[in-house]
Design an enzyme around this catalytic site. Structure first.
Site, PDB file in Angstrom:
ATOM      1  N   TYR A 203       0.835  -1.205   0.000  1.00 34.13           N
ATOM      2  CA  TYR A 203       0.000   0.000   0.000  1.00 34.13           C
ATOM      3  C   TYR A 203       0.868   1.253   0.000  1.00 34.13           C
ATOM      4  CZ  TYR A 203      -3.864   3.115   1.269  1.00 34.13           C
ATOM      5  OH  TYR A 203      -4.800   4.125   1.279  1.00 34.13           O
TER       6      TYR A 203
ATOM      7  N   VAL B 201     -10.174   7.710   7.854  1.00 36.87           N
ATOM      8  CA  VAL B 201     -11.614   7.931   7.751  1.00 36.87           C
ATOM      9  C   VAL B 201     -12.387   6.640   8.008  1.00 36.87           C
ATOM     10  CG1 VAL B 201     -13.465   8.794   6.250  1.00 36.87           C
ATOM     11  CG2 VAL B 201     -11.152   9.732   6.047  1.00 36.87           C
TER      12      VAL B 201
END
Length: 238
Positions: free
Chosen positions: A161, A194
């Site tokens: 990632y 988030v």
């Protein structure tokens, strides 16, 4: 479905940040094309926003497919003749599926799969849609990146990632450089941690908070920033 409205294309729009960005841009009066790899999920998401009285349509898109990316461009050209905003939001996070987040044990296959979606996917879609922006000399491209890809603060863990988001930031810089002098602005954004399917329920930010800077960059005025990396509407280090 030709419209005088500005057209916004959002990848990975069926959930999380992509879904909320679709909502916020539609509320601002944009015609939103919400794309999703899963056609049924995309349609369901679009219908939910349509029920709120918003101009949102769904279109299937597999960012790992050159053919699918070109089909999207053809659809947009035929239906609207232009695109004003592209939010490259579609991404995967599969490091944790391997059971070990250390670079010492990362499988090349995990890297390849992550980069195919998070980097090559954005390259495919952007290459397909930029000609429609160049035709009108207007465009706003927002690449949803992450602080995990910052070289200045690079840490360990989730290597696939991290590497994909660092490479995505490089794409942002290259596109912005090649488009210098035009009214097509390209920026990366870190939305923060988030509450989404990817971020998890422990994340401190709501989707509304997460998309604030995304929407801000997508609606920059002429002469706005390009080639930058932003969080909370402030430029941050690469």
């Amino acid at each position: 479905m030709n419209t005088t409205k500005k057209i916004a294309v959002i990848t990975g729009g069926n959930r999380g940040l992509g879904f909320e960005a679709s909502r916020q841009l539609a509320k601002k009066g944009y015609q939103v094309v919400l794309t999703s790899r899963d056609e049924a999920k995309g349609k369901a998401a679009a219908e939910k926003l349509q029920a709120e009285g918003l101009d949102v349509i769904a279109y299937p898109l597999d960012v790992t497919s050159e053919k699918s990316s070109q089909q999207l461009a053809t659809f947009i050209c035929d239906e609207f003749g232009k695109v004003d905003i592209l939010i490259n939001n579609a991404a995967i996070y599969i490091d944790s599926q391997t059971g070990n987040n250390s670079i010492f044990h990362t499988k090349i296959e995990t890297l390849q799969q992550t980069i195919d979606t998070n980097v090559y996917g954005i390259l495919r879609v952007t290459q397909a849609l930029i000609p429609l922006m160049q035709k009108q000399n207007y465009g706003r491209i927002v690449n949803v990146s992450s602080g995990a890809g910052q070289l200045t603060d690079m840490g360990s863990g989730i290597p696939a990632y991290r590497i994909s988001k660092t490479a995505l930031n490089a794409l942002t810089r290259i596109f912005a450089s090649e488009l210098k002098g035009t009214n097509i602005l390209v920026n990366s954004v870190c939305p923060g941690w988030v509450k989404t399917d990817m971020g998890g329920q422990d994340a401190p930010r709501t989707p509304e908070e997460g998309v604030d800077t995304i929407v801000w960059l997508a609606t920059l005025p002429d002469g706005g920033a390009s080639g930058g990396f932003f969080r909370d509407r402030q430029q941050i280090d690469w």
